[in-house]
Enzyme design. Structure first.
Site, mmCIF file in Angstrom:
data_model
loop_
_atom_site.group_PDB
_atom_site.id
_atom_site.type_symbol
_atom_site.label_atom_id
_atom_site.label_comp_id
_atom_site.label_asym_id
_atom_site.label_seq_id
_atom_site.Cartn_x
_atom_site.Cartn_y
_atom_site.Cartn_z
ATOM 1 N N ARG A 273 10.983 -0.647 11.293
ATOM 2 C CA ARG A 273 9.909 -0.280 12.219
ATOM 3 C C ARG A 273 9.871 -1.259 13.383
ATOM 4 O O ARG A 273 10.031 -2.459 13.182
ATOM 5 C CB ARG A 273 8.569 -0.299 11.478
ATOM 6 C CG ARG A 273 8.272 1.011 10.764
ATOM 7 C CD ARG A 273 7.099 0.907 9.831
ATOM 8 N NE ARG A 273 5.943 0.191 10.378
ATOM 9 C CZ ARG A 273 4.823 -0.034 9.705
ATOM 10 N NH1 ARG A 273 4.699 0.412 8.462
ATOM 11 N NH2 ARG A 273 3.829 -0.692 10.247
ATOM 12 N N LYS B 296 0.831 -1.214 0.000
ATOM 13 C CA LYS B 296 0.000 0.000 0.000
ATOM 14 C C LYS B 296 0.867 1.267 0.000
ATOM 15 O O LYS B 296 0.678 2.151 -0.822
ATOM 16 C CB LYS B 296 -0.932 0.041 1.236
ATOM 17 C CG LYS B 296 -1.892 -1.132 1.327
ATOM 18 C CD LYS B 296 -2.800 -1.020 2.546
ATOM 19 C CE LYS B 296 -2.084 -1.036 3.876
ATOM 20 N NZ LYS B 296 -1.358 -2.290 4.176
ATOM 21 N N ARG C 139 -9.893 0.536 8.393
ATOM 22 C CA ARG C 139 -9.400 -0.802 8.700
ATOM 23 C C ARG C 139 -10.479 -1.647 9.371
ATOM 24 O O ARG C 139 -10.232 -2.819 9.669
ATOM 25 C CB ARG C 139 -8.204 -0.702 9.639
ATOM 26 C CG ARG C 139 -6.857 -0.837 8.922
ATOM 27 C CD ARG C 139 -5.764 -0.635 9.961
ATOM 28 N NE ARG C 139 -4.578 -1.372 9.663
ATOM 29 C CZ ARG C 139 -3.503 -0.835 9.070
ATOM 30 N NH1 ARG C 139 -3.508 0.410 8.677
ATOM 31 N NH2 ARG C 139 -2.436 -1.568 8.864
HETATM 32 P P1 ADP Z 1 1.141 -1.588 7.491
HETATM 33 O O1 ADP Z 1 1.735 -0.716 6.414
HETATM 34 O O2 ADP Z 1 2.083 -2.666 7.889
HETATM 35 O O3 ADP Z 1 -0.229 -2.058 7.115
HETATM 36 P P2 ADP Z 1 0.532 0.810 8.982
HETATM 37 O O4 ADP Z 1 1.717 1.698 8.945
HETATM 38 O O5 ADP Z 1 -0.586 1.135 8.065
HETATM 39 O O6 ADP Z 1 1.002 -0.699 8.796
HETATM 40 O O7 ADP Z 1 -0.051 0.754 10.455
HETATM 41 C C1 ADP Z 1 0.764 0.420 11.564
HETATM 42 C C2 ADP Z 1 -0.116 0.181 12.781
HETATM 43 O O8 ADP Z 1 -0.824 1.401 13.098
HETATM 44 C C3 ADP Z 1 -1.202 -0.868 12.624
HETATM 45 O O9 ADP Z 1 -0.722 -2.179 12.898
HETATM 46 C C4 ADP Z 1 -2.241 -0.404 13.642
HETATM 47 O O10 ADP Z 1 -1.873 -0.790 14.947
HETATM 48 C C5 ADP Z 1 -2.141 1.111 13.560
HETATM 49 N N1 ADP Z 1 -3.117 1.657 12.598
HETATM 50 C C6 ADP Z 1 -2.847 2.246 11.386
HETATM 51 N N2 ADP Z 1 -3.979 2.639 10.788
HETATM 52 C C7 ADP Z 1 -5.007 2.298 11.627
HETATM 53 C C8 ADP Z 1 -6.422 2.421 11.581
HETATM 54 N N3 ADP Z 1 -7.045 2.952 10.509
HETATM 55 N N4 ADP Z 1 -7.138 1.950 12.626
HETATM 56 C C9 ADP Z 1 -6.553 1.423 13.692
HETATM 57 N N5 ADP Z 1 -5.226 1.252 13.822
HETATM 58 C C10 ADP Z 1 -4.449 1.690 12.790
HETATM 59 P P1 ADP Z 2 2.164 -1.846 3.207
HETATM 60 O O1 ADP Z 2 2.146 -0.339 3.238
HETATM 61 O O2 ADP Z 2 0.976 -2.418 2.514
HETATM 62 O O3 ADP Z 2 2.356 -2.440 4.562
HETATM 63 P P2 ADP Z 2 4.759 -1.550 1.848
HETATM 64 O O4 ADP Z 2 4.448 -0.716 0.669
HETATM 65 O O5 ADP Z 2 5.456 -0.876 2.971
HETATM 66 O O6 ADP Z 2 3.422 -2.306 2.356
HETATM 67 O O7 ADP Z 2 5.616 -2.799 1.359
HETATM 68 C C1 ADP Z 2 6.019 -3.830 2.280
HETATM 69 C C2 ADP Z 2 7.380 -4.372 1.856
HETATM 70 O O8 ADP Z 2 7.258 -5.066 0.604
HETATM 71 C C3 ADP Z 2 8.467 -3.320 1.640
HETATM 72 O O9 ADP Z 2 9.689 -3.877 2.032
HETATM 73 C C4 ADP Z 2 8.418 -3.060 0.133
HETATM 74 O O10 ADP Z 2 9.681 -2.631 -0.366
HETATM 75 C C5 ADP Z 2 8.055 -4.449 -0.399
HETATM 76 N N1 ADP Z 2 7.220 -4.405 -1.622
HETATM 77 C C6 ADP Z 2 6.217 -3.538 -1.917
HETATM 78 N N2 ADP Z 2 5.662 -3.822 -3.106
HETATM 79 C C7 ADP Z 2 6.331 -4.908 -3.587
HETATM 80 C C8 ADP Z 2 6.218 -5.695 -4.797
HETATM 81 N N3 ADP Z 2 5.300 -5.420 -5.729
HETATM 82 N N4 ADP Z 2 7.079 -6.748 -4.944
HETATM 83 C C9 ADP Z 2 7.991 -7.029 -3.978
HETATM 84 N N5 ADP Z 2 8.149 -6.326 -2.845
HETATM 85 C C10 ADP Z 2 7.328 -5.285 -2.633
#
Ligand code: ADP
Ligand code: ADP
Ligand code: ZN
Length: 206
Positions: free
Chosen positions: A153, A13, A88
């Protein structure tokens, strides 16, 4: 255009959001990033959020909803926005429907067995938030975009991730159905390389 990016933790994302925000000139709003910056500055919301994030649980709906509602009132959202990580839960989606409207929901699907590797290998820019993966960094420790240090992170460890994936299945995946019924969902296969996923999203968004 009011856009939402839906997908499990690690689906890509954030990676796609950076590119889409630039292409469509809309602000990229990541609730995870907002919480991380509030944790860093130790605000009351940050302190509450940290206790949930550290356990791999969701921050309470009321807190997330209030943050997004306030953010969407800002001037830069007048011509659209890109939400990454919100809503979410169905409750958050219903709240969003009350204070805004949604044009499209991009649902990025990646097989569960690949998500764990993506998340535990993720490195995040401490300044601009760009995501990288250790498999492609060739040992680099700074951001290619802004030069800041890359960090892992705190919640990207195997234990927390298991809980986050479980939370996704139970609380967030029902949103696929929610937005399918509203006719705004765009399903994307996220299991290809980054540029390929980006072009398939752009193609479907038109
Ligand atoms: P990821 O990219 O791995 O999906 P995020 O950076 O979006 O993680 O979110 C990290 C953490 O922040 C989540 O695991 C959750 O605990 C919290 N969080 C983020 N967005 C929301 C939301 N819309 N509602 C509740 N908790 C959230
Ligand atoms: P999210 O915000 O959904 O948690 P991220 O965009 O941070 O996910 O991506 C999670 C991990 O996967 C990062 O290490 C990123 O570099 C890698 N990644 C993202 N898109 C791809 C893809 N299409 N193929 C392989 N690795 C990816
Ligand atoms: Zn950076």
């Amino acid at each position: 255009m009011n856009l939402i990016l839906l997908g499990a933790p690690g689906a890509g994302k954030g990676t796609q959001a950076v590119r889409l925000a630039q292409k469509y000139s809309i602000p990229h709003i990541s609730t995870g990033s907002i919480f991380r910056s509030k944790i860093k500055s130790q605000t009351p919301i940050g302190i509450v959020a940290k206790s949930y994030i550290d356990k791999g649980q969701l921050v309470p709906d009321e807190v997330a909803i209030q943050i997004v509602e306030e953010r969407l009132e800002k001037e830069d959202c007048k011509n659209g926005f890109l939400l990454d990580g919100f809503p979410r839960t169905v409750r958050q989606a219903e709240a969003l429907d009350e204070f805004s409207h949604v044009d499209a929901v991009v649902n990025i699907a990646v097989p569960l067995n690949k998500l764990l590797k993506r998340i535990t290998g993720r490195r995040t820019c401490s300044k601009c938030g760009e995501s990288y993966h250790i498999d492609y960094l060739n040992g680099k420790t700074t951001c290619a975009k802004c030069g800041a240090d890359l960090i892992q992170r705190e919640d990207d460890n195997e234990q927390t991730v298991t809980s986050r994936l479980d939370v996704y299945q139970k609380q967030t995946a029902p949103l696929i159905d929610y937005y399918t019924k509203k006719g705004v969902i765009i399903n994307i296969d996220g299991d290809g390389d980054i540029e390929k996923v980006f072009s398939s999203i752009c193609e479907k968004l038109g």
